[in-house]
Design a protein around this motif. Structure first.
Motif, PDB file in Angstrom:
ATOM      1  N   VAL A 155      -2.508  -1.405  38.117  1.00 33.66           N
ATOM      2  CA  VAL A 155      -1.846  -0.302  37.434  1.00 33.66           C
ATOM      3  C   VAL A 155      -0.435  -0.196  37.991  1.00 33.66           C
ATOM      4  N   TYR A 156       0.550  -0.058  37.106  1.00 32.30           N
ATOM      5  CA  TYR A 156       1.957   0.085  37.500  1.00 32.30           C
ATOM      6  C   TYR A 156       2.458   1.441  37.012  1.00 32.30           C
ATOM      7  N   VAL A 157       3.011   2.225  37.944  1.00 27.64           N
ATOM      8  CA  VAL A 157       3.503   3.563  37.645  1.00 27.64           C
ATOM      9  C   VAL A 157       5.027   3.557  37.742  1.00 27.64           C
ATOM     10  N   TYR A 158       5.670   4.131  36.739  1.00 23.48           N
ATOM     11  CA  TYR A 158       7.128   4.215  36.652  1.00 23.48           C
ATOM     12  C   TYR A 158       7.547   5.676  36.788  1.00 23.48           C
ATOM     13  N   ASP A 159       8.821   5.912  37.020  1.00 23.42           N
ATOM     14  CA  ASP A 159       9.330   7.280  37.007  1.00 23.42           C
ATOM     15  C   ASP A 159       9.151   7.896  35.623  1.00 23.42           C
TER      16      ASP A 159
ATOM     17  N   GLU B  19       5.873   7.355  30.318  1.00 22.14           N
ATOM     18  CA  GLU B  19       5.558   6.603  29.102  1.00 22.14           C
ATOM     19  C   GLU B  19       5.584   5.092  29.330  1.00 22.14           C
ATOM     20  N   LEU B  20       6.127   4.645  30.453  1.00 22.38           N
ATOM     21  CA  LEU B  20       6.143   3.220  30.775  1.00 22.38           C
ATOM     22  C   LEU B  20       4.937   2.789  31.623  1.00 22.38           C
ATOM     23  N   ASP B  21       4.185   3.747  32.161  1.00 27.78           N
ATOM     24  CA  ASP B  21       3.020   3.413  32.986  1.00 27.78           C
ATOM     25  C   ASP B  21       2.092   2.475  32.222  1.00 27.78           C
ATOM     26  N   CYS B  22       1.564   1.485  32.925  1.00 26.99           N
ATOM     27  CA  CYS B  22       0.721   0.503  32.243  1.00 26.99           C
ATOM     28  C   CYS B  22      -0.263  -0.129  33.213  1.00 26.99           C
ATOM     29  N   PHE B  23      -1.178  -0.904  32.661  1.00 26.02           N
ATOM     30  CA  PHE B  23      -2.079  -1.695  33.497  1.00 26.02           C
ATOM     31  C   PHE B  23      -2.235  -3.083  32.900  1.00 26.02           C
ATOM     32  N   TYR B  24      -2.547  -4.020  33.765  1.00 27.44           N
ATOM     33  CA  TYR B  24      -2.871  -5.400  33.386  1.00 27.44           C
ATOM     34  C   TYR B  24      -4.317  -5.614  33.796  1.00 27.44           C
ATOM     35  N   SER B  25      -5.152  -5.927  32.853  1.00 29.65           N
ATOM     36  CA  SER B  25      -6.585  -6.108  33.098  1.00 29.65           C
ATOM     37  C   SER B  25      -6.879  -7.574  33.413  1.00 29.65           C
ATOM     38  N   CYS B  26      -7.624  -7.785  34.481  1.00 33.42           N
ATOM     39  CA  CYS B  26      -8.009  -9.133  34.883  1.00 33.42           C
ATOM     40  C   CYS B  26      -8.969  -9.716  33.841  1.00 33.42           C
TER      41      CYS B  26
END
Length: 179
Positions: free
Chosen positions: A163-167, A170-177
């Motif tokens: 999971v990647y969190v941005y300031d 709305e840009l927060d996202c995840f990459y699923s293995c």
């Protein structure tokens, strides 16, 4: 360094055999694992391009495998490889936005609750690679396969996810293995 909570090691059917485990870098006696975050002394990013596994663990993090007695049996550093290289590597799908309907497989119940649970449990770590810092990543974390957290049942990441969190939320996202 910091690690995520220990989780039982559950491997896909093709990796249950000793040969499959060896090919994926998972020791035959491993029964638990955790994600070890990169060293926090590299906060703000580093231009270091790892040339060995130890440097990869410092810059990108690593998976730590434990036996049933809690003894470390392997540390597998995250490294960057060209997409056409095969071997002991993982592939990821995404990015899937936390705040949007990502389709039937990746629809999250409450992205804000997930984000807050990661903050409250001190599971987020600042990025250490220049690339992540430069694109605005504020922090990231590993979610164990199928891990239930923040009101999510883990079905969106059956094999784990970053999971990647941005300031900007709305840009927060995840990459699923992928399995």
């Amino acid at each position: 360094g910091r690690m995520t909570p220990l989780k039982p090691l559950v491997l896909a059917d093709g990796i249950r055999t000793a040969c499959g485990r060896a090919a994926s870098g998972v020791p035959s006696d491993a029964s638990l694992f955790a994600w070890a975050f990169p060293l926090t002394g590299l906060l703000g990013g580093t231009s270091l391009v790892p040339s060995c596994a130890e440097e990869g663990a410092m810059v990108f993090g690593s998976y730590v495998f434990f036996n049933g007695s809690g003894k470390v049996v392997a540390v597998n550093a995250l490294t960057l490889k060209p997409a056409n290289e095969v071997g002991d590597s993982f592939s990821f799908a995404g990015p899937f936005r936390l705040c949007a309907d990502n389709g039937p497989v990746h629809t999250l119940r409450n992205a804000e609750k997930l984000r807050q649970a990661l903050f409250d449990s001190f599971r987020l770590s600042p990025p250490t690679s220049d690339h992540l810092v430069n694109i605005g990543v504020r922090s990231f974390s590993w979610l164990a396969p199928g891990e239930a957290i923040g009101g999510e049942d883990g079905s969106a990441w059956p094999h784990g996810a970053f999971v990647y969190v941005y300031d900007q939320k709305e840009l927060d996202c995840f990459y699923s293995c992928l399995d």
